[in-house]
Design a protein around this motif. Structure first.
Motif, PDB file in Angstrom:
ATOM      1  N   GLU A 115       0.849  -1.186   0.000  1.00 46.13           N
ATOM      2  CA  GLU A 115       0.000   0.000   0.000  1.00 46.13           C
ATOM      3  C   GLU A 115       0.882   1.232   0.000  1.00 46.13           C
ATOM      4  OE1 GLU A 115      -3.078   0.264   2.864  1.00 46.13           O
ATOM      5  OE2 GLU A 115      -3.825  -1.784   2.546  1.00 46.13           O
ATOM      6  N   GLY A 116       0.609   2.136  -0.929  1.00 47.93           N
ATOM      7  CA  GLY A 116       1.366   3.370  -1.007  1.00 47.93           C
ATOM      8  C   GLY A 116       0.574   4.553  -0.493  1.00 47.93           C
ATOM      9  N   PRO A 118       2.128   1.383  -7.374  1.00 48.77           N
ATOM     10  CA  PRO A 118       3.215   0.509  -6.888  1.00 48.77           C
ATOM     11  C   PRO A 118       4.385   0.517  -7.845  1.00 48.77           C
ATOM     12  CG  PRO A 118       1.393  -0.793  -7.755  1.00 48.77           C
ATOM     13  CD  PRO A 118       0.910   0.630  -7.686  1.00 48.77           C
ATOM     14  N   PRO A 119       5.609   0.498  -7.340  1.00 45.44           N
ATOM     15  CA  PRO A 119       6.788   0.453  -8.211  1.00 45.44           C
ATOM     16  C   PRO A 119       6.830  -0.862  -8.963  1.00 45.44           C
ATOM     17  CG  PRO A 119       7.411   0.116  -5.922  1.00 45.44           C
ATOM     18  CD  PRO A 119       5.966   0.497  -5.922  1.00 45.44           C
ATOM     19  N   PRO A 120       7.528  -0.921 -10.078  1.00 47.95           N
ATOM     20  CA  PRO A 120       7.585  -2.163 -10.858  1.00 47.95           C
ATOM     21  C   PRO A 120       8.227  -3.275 -10.051  1.00 47.95           C
ATOM     22  CG  PRO A 120       9.244  -0.600 -11.601  1.00 47.95           C
ATOM     23  CD  PRO A 120       8.348   0.148 -10.664  1.00 47.95           C
ATOM     24  N   PRO A 156      13.022   2.753  -5.835  1.00 51.81           N
ATOM     25  CA  PRO A 156      11.859   1.874  -6.006  1.00 51.81           C
ATOM     26  C   PRO A 156      11.847   0.699  -5.031  1.00 51.81           C
ATOM     27  CG  PRO A 156      12.754   2.475  -8.147  1.00 51.81           C
ATOM     28  CD  PRO A 156      13.729   2.965  -7.119  1.00 51.81           C
ATOM     29  N   GLN A 157      13.023   0.178  -4.681  1.00 49.80           N
ATOM     30  CA  GLN A 157      13.081  -0.913  -3.714  1.00 49.80           C
ATOM     31  C   GLN A 157      12.666  -0.443  -2.324  1.00 49.80           C
ATOM     32  OE1 GLN A 157      17.179  -2.103  -4.653  1.00 49.80           O
ATOM     33  NE2 GLN A 157      16.403  -4.120  -5.255  1.00 49.80           N
ATOM     34  N   ARG A 186       8.580  -0.103   2.020  1.00 52.73           N
ATOM     35  CA  ARG A 186       7.699   0.750   2.821  1.00 52.73           C
ATOM     36  C   ARG A 186       6.229   0.422   2.573  1.00 52.73           C
ATOM     37  NH1 ARG A 186      11.552   5.874   1.260  1.00 52.73           N
ATOM     38  NH2 ARG A 186      13.156   5.462   2.854  1.00 52.73           N
ATOM     39  N   GLY A 187       5.897   0.096   1.317  1.00 50.46           N
ATOM     40  CA  GLY A 187       4.517  -0.278   1.010  1.00 50.46           C
ATOM     41  C   GLY A 187       4.113  -1.591   1.651  1.00 50.46           C
TER      42      GLY A 187
END
Length: 395
Positions: A242-243, A249-251, A327-328, A333-334
């Motif tokens: 969840e962002g 969401p990042p790839p 992105p990682q 964090r998500g």
């Protein structure tokens, strides 16, 4: 005349050096004397509790099994591989241990692969029976503690409220294993040692049992198969990203880019039925977080699950140049945000283990970002060292 003065100066210098050397020798001998012949408080401390000395009979107490051990949020990965399973993890302060369970006949065997199984290494002999013994000692029936038989004092004397998690990795068919595991827990259950759900309230107890691997979620969530509600699920962390509002969401990481030096079991080809590889051998044998799983991650709550886990290698990917990319970080964090929203504890398995600097860097990042439990093989490295001293040149 000059020669006489030079000789006098040399003798004076030599005498001074000898005098200083004697002083140093005296100081050294005094230190050795204190060590081997303690005086005053040193003598009291060294002899405390011994027969005929101060403190005789006062150096022990009923719950001193784990005296001086401070609980640390680490998980003893493949705990049964250690020279002394369970006890080594407790000695290090780990609050979670892992037992890989295989069902053959009517017995639950412990081991990492079929080739490693032996008749005497069972779930009962390595974990259930020792835990019962430990907790009975930690909950004695005395004049001061008359209800000891039903006490809730945990394994850590420094933090009696801290629950120890027994993560049971179902290696064979989940639906076949589940009733045997539930039955095997009865010695702990009958003593009131198991964390359980009472209606809508979680009752914390000294031991919290979590099913991973081929553990079927649908059996854990059923009152028929899990009537005591004392086995919890290891939910799929990667399904919970969840962002912030409006974010995407990042790839996902490139599946070919696995973490360099990740957990050693990732390279063992004979472990095709391991929970860590997401193997689909049957409807309820799909691996960690996937067996008997619901269609939506909203089904996972603190009332049926305890951990939310995923392979760091597969979910986060390769740590390029020894440093996580933005992105990682967003993925991590998500994951944490989604799991904590559901009241679950975050755990990544298949972490880098070499080089040591890279391992320490990842540990440090995960701890700072809010991961609840470090999945570790090196207990001493995780619980005793300052990771910041060995992060590598990139930090």
């Amino acid at each position: 005349m000059r020669g006489v003065r030079r000789r006098r100066c040399a003798k004076l210098g030599l005498g001074t050096l000898i005098f200083l050397g004697v002083i140093q020798l005296f100081a050294l001998l005094s230190g050795i004397l204190i060590v081997f012949v303690p005086d005053g408080i040193h003598r009291i401390i060294s002899k405390w509790g011994q027969v005929g000395h101060i403190g005789e009979g006062l150096s022990s107490w009923p719950t001193d099994f784990s005296r001086g051990i401070l609980p640390v949020p680490c998980h003893s990965h493949n705990d049964y591989w250690r020279r002394v399973p369970l006890f080594s993890a407790i000695e290090a302060g780990c609050i979670s241990v892992e037992a890989d369970v295989w069902l053959f006949g009517h017995e639950l065997y412990i081991g990492h692969s079929l080739a490693s199984l032996t008749p005497n290494r069972t779930l009962a002999s390595l974990y259930i029976d020792p835990l019962v013994t430990i907790l009975q000692r930690q909950n004695p029936t005395t004049h001061f503690h008359p209800d000891g038989a039903h006490g809730h004092h945990g394994v850590f004397d420094t933090d009696p409220e801290q629950s120890l998690t027994l993560l049971i990795d179902f290696k064979t068919s989940g639906s076949a294993l589940f009733p045997y595991v539930a039955s095997a827990l009865e010695p702990l259950r009958s003593q009131g040692y198991l964390t359980h759900l009472n209606g809508t309230q979680i009752i914390r107890r000294p031991i919290t049992v979590v099913g991973t691997g081929n553990t079927p979620f649908n059996l854990i969530a059923s009152n028929l198969s899990n009537p005591h509600n004392d086995i919890f699920f290891d939910a799929p962390l990667d399904k919970m990203w969840e962002g912030p509002p409006g974010s995407e969401p990042p790839p996902p990481p490139n599946p070919k880019h696995l973490v360099y030096g990740s957990d050693i079991d990732a390279s063992l080809p004979e472990l095709a039925t391991s929970n860590d590889d997401g193997n689909d051998d049957g409807e309820d044998d799909k691996g960690q977080g996937l067996s008997g799983a619901p269609s939506t991650p909203d089904a996972y709550t603190k009332l049926n699950s305890y951990y939310a886990s995923v392979s760091f290698s597969k979910a986060i990917g390769h740590v390029s140049s020894g440093k996580l990319s933005e992105p990682q970080f967003e993925l991590i964090r998500g994951h944490i945000r989604g799991a904590h929203k559901r009241g679950l504890q975050v755990r990544y398995w298949e972490l880098p283990f070499w080089p040591i600097g890279l391992r320490n860097y990842v540990w440090d990042v995960l701890e700072n970002e809010g991961v609840d439990l470090l999945n570790v093989d090196d207990l001493k490295g995780a619980t005793k060292r300052d990771w910041s001293k060995n992060k590598g040149w990139w930090k």
